[in-house]
Design an enzyme around this catalytic site. Sequence first.
Site, mmCIF file in Angstrom:
data_model
loop_
_atom_site.group_PDB
_atom_site.id
_atom_site.type_symbol
_atom_site.label_atom_id
_atom_site.label_comp_id
_atom_site.label_asym_id
_atom_site.label_seq_id
_atom_site.Cartn_x
_atom_site.Cartn_y
_atom_site.Cartn_z
ATOM 1 N N SER A 23 0.856 -1.177 0.000
ATOM 2 C CA SER A 23 0.000 0.000 0.000
ATOM 3 C C SER A 23 0.899 1.235 0.000
ATOM 4 C CB SER A 23 -0.898 -0.026 1.244
ATOM 5 O OG SER A 23 -1.633 1.173 1.353
ATOM 6 N N LYS A 36 -1.227 -0.861 -4.274
ATOM 7 C CA LYS A 36 -2.402 -0.041 -3.954
ATOM 8 C C LYS A 36 -1.942 1.390 -3.766
ATOM 9 C CE LYS A 36 -4.864 0.313 0.324
ATOM 10 N NZ LYS A 36 -5.606 -0.405 1.383
ATOM 11 N N LYS A 55 -2.826 5.215 -2.539
ATOM 12 C CA LYS A 55 -3.728 6.071 -1.782
ATOM 13 C C LYS A 55 -4.061 7.289 -2.635
ATOM 14 C CE LYS A 55 -3.904 3.934 2.233
ATOM 15 N NZ LYS A 55 -5.164 3.499 2.857
ATOM 16 N N ASP A 113 -7.182 3.461 -3.009
ATOM 17 C CA ASP A 113 -7.896 3.557 -1.730
ATOM 18 C C ASP A 113 -8.041 5.035 -1.376
ATOM 19 O OD1 ASP A 113 -8.963 3.310 0.799
ATOM 20 O OD2 ASP A 113 -7.283 2.177 1.651
ATOM 21 N N GLU A 169 -11.247 1.400 -3.419
ATOM 22 C CA GLU A 169 -11.551 1.125 -2.013
ATOM 23 C C GLU A 169 -12.075 2.371 -1.302
ATOM 24 O OE1 GLU A 169 -8.229 -0.811 -0.136
ATOM 25 O OE2 GLU A 169 -8.919 -0.386 1.887
ATOM 26 N N ASP A 217 -13.998 -0.825 3.094
ATOM 27 C CA ASP A 217 -13.076 -1.041 4.215
ATOM 28 C C ASP A 217 -13.769 -0.463 5.460
ATOM 29 O OD1 ASP A 217 -11.055 -0.771 6.148
ATOM 30 O OD2 ASP A 217 -9.558 0.062 4.822
ATOM 31 N N LYS A 241 -10.240 -6.588 7.927
ATOM 32 C CA LYS A 241 -9.176 -6.350 8.914
ATOM 33 C C LYS A 241 -9.707 -6.811 10.255
ATOM 34 C CE LYS A 241 -7.584 -2.071 6.695
ATOM 35 N NZ LYS A 241 -7.507 -0.599 6.815
ATOM 36 N N GLY A 265 -4.533 -4.066 5.948
ATOM 37 C CA GLY A 265 -3.470 -3.911 6.941
ATOM 38 C C GLY A 265 -3.614 -2.618 7.703
HETATM 39 O O1 OSB Z 1 -7.146 2.136 4.615
HETATM 40 O O2 OSB Z 1 -6.216 0.296 4.278
HETATM 41 C C1 OSB Z 1 -6.229 1.380 4.847
HETATM 42 C C2 OSB Z 1 -3.046 1.816 6.945
HETATM 43 C C3 OSB Z 1 -3.569 2.405 8.071
HETATM 44 C C4 OSB Z 1 -4.902 2.696 8.121
HETATM 45 C C5 OSB Z 1 -5.735 2.378 7.037
HETATM 46 C C6 OSB Z 1 -5.225 1.765 5.916
HETATM 47 C C7 OSB Z 1 -3.852 1.505 5.855
HETATM 48 C C8 OSB Z 1 -3.178 0.938 4.702
HETATM 49 C C9 OSB Z 1 -1.832 0.276 4.936
HETATM 50 O O3 OSB Z 1 -3.589 1.013 3.562
HETATM 51 C C10 OSB Z 1 -1.897 -1.198 4.852
HETATM 52 C C11 OSB Z 1 -0.640 -1.832 5.403
HETATM 53 O O4 OSB Z 1 0.320 -1.966 4.635
HETATM 54 O O5 OSB Z 1 -0.610 -2.204 6.590
HETATM 55 MG MG MG Z 2 -8.453 1.094 3.258
#
Ligand code: OSB
Ligand code: MG
Length: 368
Positions: A135, A161, A163, A188, A213, A238, A262, A290
Site C-alpha cells: 500500500s 495499492k 492512496k 484507496d 476502495e 473497508d 481487517k 493492513g
Molecule cells: O485504509 O487500508 C487502509 C493503513 C492504516 C490505516 C488504514 C489503511 C492503511 C493501509 C496500509 O492502507 C496497509 C498496510 O500496509 O498495513
Molecule cells: Mg483502506
Amino acid sequence: MIITQISLYHLRMPLKNPFETSFGRTIDRECILVEAVSEGVMGYGECVADRDPGYSYETSGTSWYILLEFLIPIILNADLGDAADLQNRMSHVRGHQMAKAGLEMAFWDMLGKFEGKSLRDLIDGQKDRVPVGVSVGIQANPQSLLEVVEDYQQQGYQRVKLKIKPGRDIYDVSLVRKAYPELKLQVDANSAYDLESALELQPLDELELLMIEQPLAEDDLWDHRQLQAKFKTAICLDESIVTPRHARQALEMDACRVINIKPGRVGGISRAIRIHDLCYGQNIPVWCGGMLETGVGRAANLALASLPGFAFPGDISATDRYYEQDITQERFVLNADSTISVPDSPGIGISIDFQALERFVINKITLA
Ligand code: OSB
Ligand code: MG
C-alpha cells in the site's frame, strides 16, 4: 482457559517512511500490545488503533481506556470457552472493535499454544504462503510516486495499492498505469469523496483497476450503492464494514463487490472469519487489509489470509517495508512469487523481542 494476568504496552514505533493518506500523515505508528497470562503461558495480541482518530474513532488512547476500565475486568479470571464465548462476554461494550480484537488475538495465541496448533490450523487456513501487495501512501508529487512504485516493483511486489485524495487521483493513477500496463493496481480513498466528487473519478474506470476502495464516508452504504451502479470497476468497502451485519447488508444492497477484512476493524479474528464465510458463500471475493501492524498483528493477518475466500493479495507487506526494528524476533520477508509465508509454530507463531519492546514502550500497566 482462565487468564489471570493481562499487561498492556502502549507502543510508539518510528516508521521507515512517513505514510500519508487522505486523512493524515503517520510518522510514528502507535498501537497497544496485549499480553495475557494463563498457567504460565503468554499470549500476545495487537490492538491496531493508531494515535489519531483519522481512520477510525478509536485511538490508542481510547483503546487503552476501554481495555482497562471495561474489557479486561470482564475477562480476567473468567472461565473462558472459545472465541465466541469471549465475544459474548464483551458484547455489552458498544463498538470499540479494535480494543476487543487486540484482546481476542491474545486469546487465540494462547489457545494455539495450549493445543500445540498454529492459528492457521486452528481456523482451518489452507495455504502456507499468501499473495501480498504493498500500500503506497500519497507522495510529495507524481514523479516521486513513480519512483516509489518502481522501487517496490524491484523488490518483487506484484500488486500495488495507491492512496488517493481529491487533487491527487486521476493524474497520479494514470501515470502509474501508463508506466506499468500489466501491474495489479488498485486505489484507496479512505472516504475522501462524496457522491458528487466521486463521480469525477469516472476516468479511473478505464484503467483496469482491481478495485476502488472506500471512496465515500464510513456510514454511507447507500451512496456507495449509487456509485457502484455507475462504475464497471468493483467498489471495495473497508471503513464501512465494522460487523458481519454490515457486510451482509452491503452485499444485499450491492454497495460493493469486494470486501477488505481487517480483524481490528471488525472486532477480532472470529468476526473476520464470519465475514469471510458469509462472502465465500456468496462468491464475493475478500482480501486482508493492513494497519501497519507490528510482527504480532502481521502474523495473525497471514493466518487469516490463508482462508480460501481471500482472493486478492493482502496489504501484508514485508517487515522492512514498515520498520527498521520490529518487536518480534521474526521478520517477515517477501518470497520471489510476491507471497509471504504463513507462520506455523503454535499460536500466532511469533516470539517477542523484549529489548526492542523496551525501546518503544511509552506506557505499561499490569492487571491481575
Ligand atoms: O485504509 O487500508 C487502509 C493503513 C492504516 C490505516 C488504514 C489503511 C492503511 C493501509 C496500509 O492502507 C496497509 C498496510 O500496509 O498495513
Ligand atoms: Mg483502506
